[in-house]
Design a protein around this motif. Structure first.
Motif, PDB file in Angstrom:
ATOM      1  N   ARG A   1       0.812  -1.223   0.000  1.00 55.07           N
ATOM      2  CA  ARG A   1       0.000   0.000   0.000  1.00 55.07           C
ATOM      3  C   ARG A   1       0.844   1.272   0.000  1.00 55.07           C
ATOM      4  O   ARG A   1       0.297   2.360  -0.062  1.00 55.07           O
ATOM      5  N   ALA A   2       2.152   1.128   0.138  1.00 57.46           N
ATOM      6  CA  ALA A   2       3.064   2.281   0.282  1.00 57.46           C
ATOM      7  C   ALA A   2       2.722   3.064   1.539  1.00 57.46           C
ATOM      8  O   ALA A   2       2.711   4.282   1.542  1.00 57.46           O
ATOM      9  N   GLY A   3       2.427   2.356   2.616  1.00 59.69           N
ATOM     10  CA  GLY A   3       2.119   2.986   3.902  1.00 59.69           C
ATOM     11  C   GLY A   3       0.637   2.915   4.218  1.00 59.69           C
ATOM     12  O   GLY A   3      -0.180   2.586   3.361  1.00 59.69           O
ATOM     13  N   PHE A   4       0.323   3.219   5.448  1.00 57.16           N
ATOM     14  CA  PHE A   4      -1.066   3.242   5.893  1.00 57.16           C
ATOM     15  C   PHE A   4      -1.511   4.683   6.040  1.00 57.16           C
ATOM     16  O   PHE A   4      -0.775   5.525   6.542  1.00 57.16           O
ATOM     17  N   VAL A   5      -2.723   4.969   5.616  1.00 55.83           N
ATOM     18  CA  VAL A   5      -3.263   6.318   5.673  1.00 55.83           C
ATOM     19  C   VAL A   5      -3.763   6.660   7.069  1.00 55.83           C
ATOM     20  O   VAL A   5      -3.693   7.796   7.499  1.00 55.83           O
ATOM     21  N   SER A   6      -4.247   5.661   7.796  1.00 61.41           N
ATOM     22  CA  SER A   6      -4.804   5.907   9.121  1.00 61.41           C
ATOM     23  C   SER A   6      -4.475   4.741  10.050  1.00 61.41           C
ATOM     24  O   SER A   6      -4.131   3.648   9.598  1.00 61.41           O
TER      25      SER A   6
ATOM     26  N   ALA B   1      -4.822  -1.084  11.733  1.00 63.11           N
ATOM     27  CA  ALA B   1      -5.453  -2.078  12.602  1.00 63.11           C
ATOM     28  C   ALA B   1      -6.154  -3.153  11.780  1.00 63.11           C
ATOM     29  O   ALA B   1      -6.088  -4.345  12.108  1.00 63.11           O
ATOM     30  N   SER B   2      -6.796  -2.741  10.713  1.00 60.81           N
ATOM     31  CA  SER B   2      -7.476  -3.697   9.839  1.00 60.81           C
ATOM     32  C   SER B   2      -6.465  -4.627   9.166  1.00 60.81           C
ATOM     33  O   SER B   2      -6.651  -5.847   9.126  1.00 60.81           O
TER      34      SER B   2
ATOM     35  N   LEU C   1      -0.739   4.532  18.805  1.00 64.17           N
ATOM     36  CA  LEU C   1      -0.471   4.403  17.377  1.00 64.17           C
ATOM     37  C   LEU C   1      -0.484   5.762  16.698  1.00 64.17           C
ATOM     38  O   LEU C   1      -1.272   6.634  17.052  1.00 64.17           O
ATOM     39  N   THR C   2       0.400   5.939  15.736  1.00 61.01           N
ATOM     40  CA  THR C   2       0.407   7.142  14.905  1.00 61.01           C
ATOM     41  C   THR C   2       0.627   6.740  13.457  1.00 61.01           C
ATOM     42  O   THR C   2       1.205   5.693  13.167  1.00 61.01           O
ATOM     43  N   CYS C   3       0.153   7.565  12.567  1.00 62.39           N
ATOM     44  CA  CYS C   3       0.372   7.367  11.136  1.00 62.39           C
ATOM     45  C   CYS C   3       0.943   8.652  10.581  1.00 62.39           C
ATOM     46  O   CYS C   3       0.446   9.740  10.875  1.00 62.39           O
ATOM     47  N   THR C   4       1.995   8.528   9.796  1.00 61.87           N
ATOM     48  CA  THR C   4       2.557   9.682   9.113  1.00 61.87           C
ATOM     49  C   THR C   4       2.535   9.420   7.620  1.00 61.87           C
ATOM     50  O   THR C   4       2.500   8.267   7.181  1.00 61.87           O
ATOM     51  N   ARG C   5       2.557  10.486   6.872  1.00 59.81           N
ATOM     52  CA  ARG C   5       2.534  10.356   5.425  1.00 59.81           C
ATOM     53  C   ARG C   5       3.812   9.666   4.959  1.00 59.81           C
ATOM     54  O   ARG C   5       4.901  10.009   5.412  1.00 59.81           O
TER      55      ARG C   5
END
Length: 70
Positions: A11-16, A21-22, A38-42
């Motif tokens: 996916r080239a990273g997770f958006v959220s 989690a999914s 948990l944190t997500c960064t671009r």
């Protein structure tokens, strides 16, 4: 863990964090417990090549020795 890392690459990273989690297959109670941690960064838009030549403070000669304090 490996499945989640492979999915991240696909996916080239997770958006959220919900998307993470999914993909990780977290149960709702597990996600609720971990959500605040948990944190997500671009994701990076491009890969940067490391600098060529000698890097100050790096290299084979410094392995195993403490770095000088600055």
């Amino acid at each position: 863990m490996r499945r989640t890392v492979a999915e991240r690459g696909r996916r080239a990273g997770f958006v959220s964090v919900e998307e993470f989690a999914s993909a990780a297959g977290l149960a709702p109670h597990e996600f609720a417990r971990l959500r605040d941690r948990l944190t997500c960064t671009r994701p990076a838009t491009h890969w940067q090549r490391p600098p060529e030549g000698r890097v100050p403070g790096g290299g084979v000669e410094n392995r195993g020795r403490a770095r000088p304090e600055t």
